[in-house]
Design an enzyme around this catalytic site. Structure first.
Site, PDB file in Angstrom:
ATOM      1  N   SER A  22       0.633  -1.219  -0.152  1.00 21.30           N
ATOM      2  CA  SER A  22       0.144  -0.036   0.032  1.00 21.30           C
ATOM      3  C   SER A  22       0.803   1.406   0.031  1.00 21.30           C
ATOM      4  O   SER A  22       0.204   2.328  -0.251  1.00 21.30           O
ATOM      5  CB  SER A  22      -1.088  -0.009   1.327  1.00 21.30           C
ATOM      6  OG  SER A  22      -0.227  -0.146   2.320  1.00 21.30           O
TER       7      SER A  22
ATOM      8  N   LYS B 162     -12.498  -0.935   1.095  1.00 25.35           N
ATOM      9  CA  LYS B 162     -11.522  -0.116   0.156  1.00 25.35           C
ATOM     10  C   LYS B 162     -12.528  -0.205  -0.958  1.00 25.35           C
ATOM     11  O   LYS B 162     -13.545   0.543  -1.365  1.00 25.35           O
ATOM     12  CB  LYS B 162     -10.220  -1.006  -0.011  1.00 25.35           C
ATOM     13  CG  LYS B 162      -9.565  -0.428   1.259  1.00 25.35           C
ATOM     14  CD  LYS B 162      -8.066  -1.201   1.504  1.00 25.35           C
ATOM     15  CE  LYS B 162      -7.616  -0.362   2.829  1.00 25.35           C
ATOM     16  NZ  LYS B 162      -6.658  -1.744   3.198  1.00 25.35           N
TER      17      LYS B 162
ATOM     18  N   HIS C   6      -5.411  -4.067  -1.023  1.00 27.32           N
ATOM     19  CA  HIS C   6      -5.413  -3.096  -2.192  1.00 27.32           C
ATOM     20  C   HIS C   6      -5.771  -3.293  -3.365  1.00 27.32           C
ATOM     21  O   HIS C   6      -5.569  -2.707  -4.669  1.00 27.32           O
ATOM     22  CB  HIS C   6      -4.353  -2.360  -2.017  1.00 27.32           C
ATOM     23  CG  HIS C   6      -4.329  -1.311  -1.034  1.00 27.32           C
ATOM     24  ND1 HIS C   6      -4.794   0.040  -0.822  1.00 27.32           N
ATOM     25  CD2 HIS C   6      -3.910  -1.350   0.471  1.00 27.32           C
ATOM     26  CE1 HIS C   6      -5.000   0.441   0.036  1.00 27.32           C
ATOM     27  NE2 HIS C   6      -4.158  -0.192   1.054  1.00 27.32           N
TER      28      HIS C   6
HETATM   29  C1  PLP Z   1      -6.532  -1.900   4.615  1.00 25.03           C
HETATM   30  C2  PLP Z   1      -5.862  -3.249   4.703  1.00 25.03           C
HETATM   31  C3  PLP Z   1      -6.318  -4.052   5.892  1.00 25.03           C
HETATM   32  C4  PLP Z   1      -7.493  -3.681   6.605  1.00 25.03           C
HETATM   33  O1  PLP Z   1      -8.911  -3.644   6.014  1.00 25.03           O
HETATM   34  P1  PLP Z   1     -10.080  -3.077   6.772  1.00 25.03           P
HETATM   35  O2  PLP Z   1     -11.065  -3.702   6.102  1.00 25.03           O
HETATM   36  O3  PLP Z   1      -9.921  -1.728   6.546  1.00 25.03           O
HETATM   37  O4  PLP Z   1     -10.073  -3.518   8.321  1.00 25.03           O
HETATM   38  C5  PLP Z   1      -5.701  -5.254   5.916  1.00 25.03           C
HETATM   39  N1  PLP Z   1      -4.782  -5.727   5.173  1.00 25.03           N
HETATM   40  C6  PLP Z   1      -4.252  -5.109   4.289  1.00 25.03           C
HETATM   41  C7  PLP Z   1      -3.129  -5.286   3.479  1.00 25.03           C
HETATM   42  C8  PLP Z   1      -4.719  -3.602   4.139  1.00 25.03           C
HETATM   43  O5  PLP Z   1      -4.226  -2.835   3.241  1.00 25.03           O
END
Ligand code: PLP
Length: 396
Positions: free
Chosen positions: A186, A244, A214
């Site tokens: 990310s 996301k 992502h």
């Molecule tokens: C954003 C993210 C999460 C968390 O996801 P949420 O649904 O916001 O709790 C977990 N793993 C990765 C790789 C992320 O980028």
């Protein structure tokens, strides 16, 4: 009376963070999180969300969520195993499995929870996990919770991974060994080298775990990084988030039926935390339907991100080596990065600075997250502001 030890701890540490400029002031957003957000009395071009496809405010999803509240109420009422499994949950899980190309899927309250749930349901102190050094915090915490030996692997370094896999296997110290990675990293927007990871896993008979938070909705015609490489049959755990690109909230694990059956009886956030609300579940299911029906939003997302990347590069900014819409603008020095982000904000662009310890020292960046919901006009305005502030600060 409250604890004086606690007060001392909190006050000292808060002051310490503030004096180092590391205390994060959180900006409240007034109204919805869209391509334009209202913060501190001003409208800003929002380049900081993970709302890749603009679905967080999609009218179709809002309607579906409202209908689900009418038919099922605002809460699920219990944890899944007691009586919090609604027909809506099963429908979502069926849809997720179809979307991911797996036998089955299980939904959790967040992507973070998936990593708390799935790793420790399978791994224990007699096992080892080969973990990329840039993996997400929730992967790191999930690994720690499992008590397995964590073996850090240099970022996307396949030589290092093979060497450490070989050593771990030959040591004879471990029952089970897993390779765990983000699908898309990310902070830099680079994609995990899944074909090579799978090859190494097959060579040494290791498990594979890909957290594609992502990548889902972004790569592989929306189905994610694993699909992008055509490896649906070869990755044991596919983790995704509904928070996301899907635009709602929640997370899921997709994989073989026996894995999902096991997680339903052994993963603690599933067993001991109330399930997703009807509105979230219905909206997420509808979002996945949209993604499966049409790639229009993904195409718009990629078009916008190419446009922003080209524009920033042409201005002379270092945008790193992203392979996805994540667009870092690498400034370097931490203080300068923060000042740059602040000036962008004052001029009308909301793009957050990300500095050490989230990224290595000297690689401070402003990270831009273009979405399908941005118009060309918004991106042009953002680029004009980047040019103005970049010149003013002698960065370009
Ligand atoms: C954003 C993210 C999460 C968390 O996801 P949420 O649904 O916001 O709790 C977990 N793993 C990765 C790789 C992320 O980028």
């Amino acid at each position: 009376m409250t604890s004086s030890k606690l007060n001392q701890f909190l006050n000292e540490n808060l002051e310490d963070l503030k004096s180092q400029g590391l205390y994060n002031e959180i900006d409240p957003v007034k109204g919805a999180n869209g391509p334009i957000i209202h913060v501190n009395g001003k409208d800003l071009i929002n380049l900081s969300s993970n709302n890749y496809l603009g679905l967080a405010t999609d009218a179709r999803l809002k309607n579906v969520a409202k209908q689900a509240i009418d038919s099922h109420g605002v809460g699920a009422g219990a944890v899944r195993t007691i009586n919090g499994t609604l027909d809506l949950h099963l429908k979502l899980e069926e849809k997720l499995a179809q979307f991911k190309g797996t036998e089955a899927a299980i939904a959790y309250q967040s992507g973070f929870n998936c990593n708390m749930a799935a790793i420790s349901a399978v791994m224990d102190k007699n096992d080892a996990i080969l973990s990329d050094e840039l993996n997400h915090a929730s992967i790191i915490d999930g690994c720690r919770l499992s008590k397995a030996k964590i073996i850090r692997v240099n970022h996307s370094d396949m030589e290092d991974l093979r060497q450490k896999a070989k050593e771990a296997v030959e040591s004879g110290l471990y029952n089970k060994i897993m390779i765990i990675t983000d699908g898309v990293f990310s902070m830099d927007g680079d994609v995990a080298k899944l074909p090579e990871i799978v090859e190494i896993a097959e060579e040494f008979d290791l498990m594979t775990y890909v957290d594609d938070a992502h990548g889902s909705g972004v790569l592989g015609k929306g189905a994610g990084t694993v699909k992008h490489f055509g490896l649906q049959d070869k990755v044991d755990f596919q983790i995704g988030t509904l928070s996301k690109a899907i635009g709602v909230v929640g997370g899921y694990v997709a994989g073989k039926q026996n894995l999902i059956d096991w997680l339903k009886v052994r993963s603690r956030p599933f067993l001991f935390s109330t399930s997703l609300t009807p509105a979230d579940v219905a909206a997420s299911t509808a979002a996945i339907d949209l993604l499966m029906e049409s790639s229009e939003l993904q195409e718009k997302l990629w078009e916008n991100s190419e446009y922003l990347k080209k524009g920033l590069s042409a201005l002379g900014f270092d945008i790193g080596h992203s392979e996805t819409p994540i667009t870092p603008c690498i400034i370097g020095d931490e203080k300068t990065t923060q000042q740059f982000s602040k000036r962008l904000n004052e001029e009308g662009v909301y793009a957050k600075s990300i500095v050490f310890p989230t990224v290595p020292k000297g690689t401070g960046r402003v990270r831009n997250m273009p979405t399908a919901a941005h118009t060309k006009d918004m991106l042009d305005q953002a680029l004009a502001i980047y040019e103005k502030v970049g010149k003013e600060m002698n960065l370009i």
